[in-house]
Design a protein around this motif. Sequence first.
Motif, PDB file in Angstrom:
ATOM      1  N   ALA A 158      10.819   1.043 -10.274  1.00 58.92           N
ATOM      2  CA  ALA A 158      11.357   1.939  -9.407  1.00 58.92           C
ATOM      3  C   ALA A 158      10.394   2.810  -8.773  1.00 58.92           C
ATOM      4  CB  ALA A 158      12.408   2.924 -10.161  1.00 58.92           C
ATOM      5  N   THR A 159       9.044   2.330  -8.772  1.00 62.03           N
ATOM      6  CA  THR A 159       7.897   2.856  -8.269  1.00 62.03           C
ATOM      7  C   THR A 159       8.184   3.047  -7.013  1.00 62.03           C
ATOM      8  OG1 THR A 159       6.555   2.154  -9.962  1.00 62.03           O
ATOM      9  CG2 THR A 159       5.466   2.784  -8.080  1.00 62.03           C
ATOM     10  N   GLU A 160       8.371   2.208  -6.082  1.00 57.13           N
ATOM     11  CA  GLU A 160       8.609   2.188  -4.517  1.00 57.13           C
ATOM     12  C   GLU A 160       9.419   3.269  -4.112  1.00 57.13           C
ATOM     13  OE1 GLU A 160      10.870  -0.868  -2.620  1.00 57.13           O
ATOM     14  OE2 GLU A 160       9.650  -0.858  -1.042  1.00 57.13           O
ATOM     15  N   GLU A 161      10.657   3.334  -4.797  1.00 54.66           N
ATOM     16  CA  GLU A 161      11.701   4.235  -4.202  1.00 54.66           C
ATOM     17  C   GLU A 161      11.224   5.608  -4.329  1.00 54.66           C
ATOM     18  OE1 GLU A 161      15.456   4.113  -5.929  1.00 54.66           O
ATOM     19  OE2 GLU A 161      16.057   5.687  -4.805  1.00 54.66           O
ATOM     20  N   HIS A 162      10.470   5.864  -5.630  1.00 49.85           N
ATOM     21  CA  HIS A 162      10.001   7.284  -6.084  1.00 49.85           C
ATOM     22  C   HIS A 162       8.959   7.775  -5.128  1.00 49.85           C
ATOM     23  CE1 HIS A 162      12.089   7.838 -10.198  1.00 49.85           C
ATOM     24  NE2 HIS A 162      12.765   6.860  -9.590  1.00 49.85           N
ATOM     25  N   VAL A 163       8.146   7.061  -4.790  1.00 54.13           N
ATOM     26  CA  VAL A 163       6.920   7.428  -3.884  1.00 54.13           C
ATOM     27  C   VAL A 163       7.536   7.459  -2.473  1.00 54.13           C
ATOM     28  CG1 VAL A 163       4.803   6.688  -3.064  1.00 54.13           C
ATOM     29  CG2 VAL A 163       5.186   6.238  -5.475  1.00 54.13           C
ATOM     30  N   ASP A 212      15.064  -6.537   2.979  1.00 48.46           N
ATOM     31  CA  ASP A 212      15.729  -7.690   3.645  1.00 48.46           C
ATOM     32  C   ASP A 212      14.778  -8.813   3.682  1.00 48.46           C
ATOM     33  OD1 ASP A 212      13.662  -6.687   5.075  1.00 48.46           O
ATOM     34  OD2 ASP A 212      14.864  -6.321   6.964  1.00 48.46           O
ATOM     35  N   GLY A 213      13.999  -8.840   2.633  1.00 48.26           N
ATOM     36  CA  GLY A 213      13.051  -9.954   2.591  1.00 48.26           C
ATOM     37  C   GLY A 213      11.993  -9.977   3.390  1.00 48.26           C
ATOM     38  N   GLY A 214      11.772  -8.705   4.161  1.00 42.27           N
ATOM     39  CA  GLY A 214      10.514  -8.729   4.955  1.00 42.27           C
ATOM     40  C   GLY A 214       9.376  -8.520   4.079  1.00 42.27           C
ATOM     41  N   GLU A 215       8.224  -8.955   4.473  1.00 48.08           N
ATOM     42  CA  GLU A 215       6.844  -8.920   3.565  1.00 48.08           C
ATOM     43  C   GLU A 215       5.999  -7.981   4.345  1.00 48.08           C
ATOM     44  OE1 GLU A 215       6.193  -9.697   0.647  1.00 48.08           O
ATOM     45  OE2 GLU A 215       7.201 -11.400   0.289  1.00 48.08           O
ATOM     46  N   PRO A 216       5.000  -7.015   3.805  1.00 53.15           N
ATOM     47  CA  PRO A 216       5.040  -7.020   2.295  1.00 53.15           C
ATOM     48  C   PRO A 216       6.114  -5.848   1.835  1.00 53.15           C
ATOM     49  CG  PRO A 216       3.243  -5.885   3.405  1.00 53.15           C
ATOM     50  CD  PRO A 216       3.982  -6.421   4.361  1.00 53.15           C
ATOM     51  N   GLY A 217       6.843  -5.422   2.423  1.00 55.45           N
ATOM     52  CA  GLY A 217       7.902  -4.402   2.133  1.00 55.45           C
ATOM     53  C   GLY A 217       8.346  -3.594   3.398  1.00 55.45           C
ATOM     54  N   THR A 218       8.726  -2.397   3.206  1.00 64.58           N
ATOM     55  CA  THR A 218       9.133  -1.698   4.288  1.00 64.58           C
ATOM     56  C   THR A 218       8.076  -1.166   5.139  1.00 64.58           C
ATOM     57  OG1 THR A 218      11.009  -0.998   3.080  1.00 64.58           O
ATOM     58  CG2 THR A 218      10.484   0.238   4.808  1.00 64.58           C
ATOM     59  N   LEU A 219       8.007  -1.435   6.430  1.00 67.65           N
ATOM     60  CA  LEU A 219       7.137  -1.119   7.320  1.00 67.65           C
ATOM     61  C   LEU A 219       7.876   0.037   8.178  1.00 67.65           C
ATOM     62  CD1 LEU A 219       5.246  -4.453   8.205  1.00 67.65           C
ATOM     63  CD2 LEU A 219       4.643  -2.549   6.684  1.00 67.65           C
ATOM     64  N   HIS A 464      -0.564  -3.130  -5.712  1.00 72.00           N
ATOM     65  CA  HIS A 464      -0.030  -1.851  -5.172  1.00 72.00           C
ATOM     66  C   HIS A 464       0.819  -1.994  -3.834  1.00 72.00           C
ATOM     67  CE1 HIS A 464      -0.279   2.505  -5.372  1.00 72.00           C
ATOM     68  NE2 HIS A 464      -0.777   2.327  -6.418  1.00 72.00           N
ATOM     69  N   MET A 465       1.036  -3.109  -3.490  1.00 73.94           N
ATOM     70  CA  MET A 465       2.342  -3.005  -2.471  1.00 73.94           C
ATOM     71  C   MET A 465       3.430  -2.916  -3.349  1.00 73.94           C
ATOM     72  SD  MET A 465       0.647  -5.470   0.331  1.00 73.94           S
ATOM     73  CE  MET A 465      -1.089  -4.695   0.865  1.00 73.94           C
ATOM     74  N   LEU A 466       4.305  -1.615  -3.120  1.00 76.79           N
ATOM     75  CA  LEU A 466       4.851  -1.181  -4.375  1.00 76.79           C
ATOM     76  C   LEU A 466       6.149  -2.120  -4.679  1.00 76.79           C
ATOM     77  CD1 LEU A 466       4.410   2.649  -3.865  1.00 76.79           C
ATOM     78  CD2 LEU A 466       3.211   1.137  -5.225  1.00 76.79           C
ATOM     79  N   LEU A 467       6.811  -2.686  -3.553  1.00 77.85           N
ATOM     80  CA  LEU A 467       7.849  -3.487  -3.720  1.00 77.85           C
ATOM     81  C   LEU A 467       7.595  -4.726  -4.662  1.00 77.85           C
ATOM     82  CD1 LEU A 467      10.908  -4.641  -3.032  1.00 77.85           C
ATOM     83  CD2 LEU A 467      10.047  -5.781  -1.135  1.00 77.85           C
TER      84      LEU A 467
END
Length: 486
Positions: A158-163, A212-219, A464-467
């Motif tokens: 859950a690191t991505e969400e908390h950060v 939604d499968g986007g890389e490397p995560g949420t932009l 460190h790309m958190l997703l």
Amino acid sequence: MSARPGLAGLAALGVALAVSGCGSFGGSVTPVRAVEFGSELAIPPLAGSSVVDGVRTFDLTAQSGTSEFLPGVETPTWGFDGPYLGPTLRAERGERVAVRVTNELDEATSVHWHGMHLPPAMDGGPHQPVAPGQTWEPTWEIDQPAATLWYHPHPHGATEEHVYRGLAGLFLLDDDASRAAVLPSEYGVDDVPVVVQDKVFDDAGRLELQHDGGEPGTLGDTVMTNGTVGAYHEVTTERVRLRLLNGSTARTYAFGFADRPFDLVATDGGLLDAPVRLDEVRLAPGERAEIVVALEPGEVTRLRSADPDLGGIAASFAMGGNDAFDVLELRAGEDLAPSPAPSWGRSRHADDGELRAEDAATVRSFELAEREINGERMDMGRVDEVVTVGDTEVWEVRNAHPVPHSFHVHDVQFRILTVDGREPPPQLAGPKDTVYLEPHRTYRLLMRFEDYTDAEVPYMYHCHMLLHEDEGMMGQFLVVEPGETA
Ligand code: C2O
Ligand code: CU
């Protein structure tokens, strides 16, 4: 909510700017919207502390709240000691510190001291969760050069969400060398923390993660500095030092100015051997750079991110590789106090033994692909590597996947020996704890595991790309006494 038409209008403007500003390729799929630079940059307060029995003790409370990032829109956020981000902790080399971390959220979190050399039980990774209502009090001695470090949660999965919700802050270290250096050093005035993050807001103004499968995560299409969208900073000196932290979950930036170069003075783990004049510094999530930029009286310039070179990724435009946008406006006053060019003598402390490649006893290889390192996903119950205390090692790291990844190692600052057999560029030549991995290149990292053995509690290494981290791109290593096993 009344902000909706305004948001849509701004997004449309962002698309137009991205298309016209990005040459032949057209806009990214995630254009960053243009904003007015009309809000004063928020400066995270310096955390108070008290010295109890010779230990500098800080308090940090993780809590929820709301923040007004967009005019008239209350966004639910998390922060330390406030609704968003956290105070800047600051300590001196040689000091013993303690942090009382209290969790007032209604789920478990943790606080990891990114870049810090410390015992694994104090590290704040997934093995040190702080349950709701609980207080965790790690303590350690600051034993590394002056640097811009940071802290953020590291709960398992859950690191991505908390950060992303806002839990992050800076941890500045000082030492004799940094104090003797000729560098702007008045916190918040000419020595300015700049935490850069990108966000997506949903129609109700809530922060949204896009899985939604986007890389490397949420932009995100909205970029903020220290939680301020469209920030300016009033400059009162001829030079200003920006301590840049990429506090985003996925986006890689290429920071610089359209109209002038800057001096890069420090990377993740502290000062370079000497300042390096550059036009651009690429920072992946978790990486830091300290830069010094000169302004003339009355000038206005903007820190921006030019389209970052993600390193031979075919669909780079879909991963932020075509995005170019302004980040922070600097407004110089008519009278600027003198500020000499940066310089310093020895950046290293007398007892920091030089890291030497010929001392490396062991070479380990790490291949990153999909969400795996060396073919495995993170398993809290599996130790991946066992290191003998005192050893110098080379870690050979390769991104075998046509998507951005990075590599972060807890506990140590490493030196990059080579990138594909060649000497690293200046921005990768200083002390580092996190490095962007261009696909299909091999990075040889030199590091030493000086102390703090523990046969039970591991340290982490991960993308460190958190997703990616949350989805398993992480491994665990122990540091043990000679002859000891896990
Ligand atoms: Cu900044 Cu393991 O993290
Ligand atoms: Cu990754």
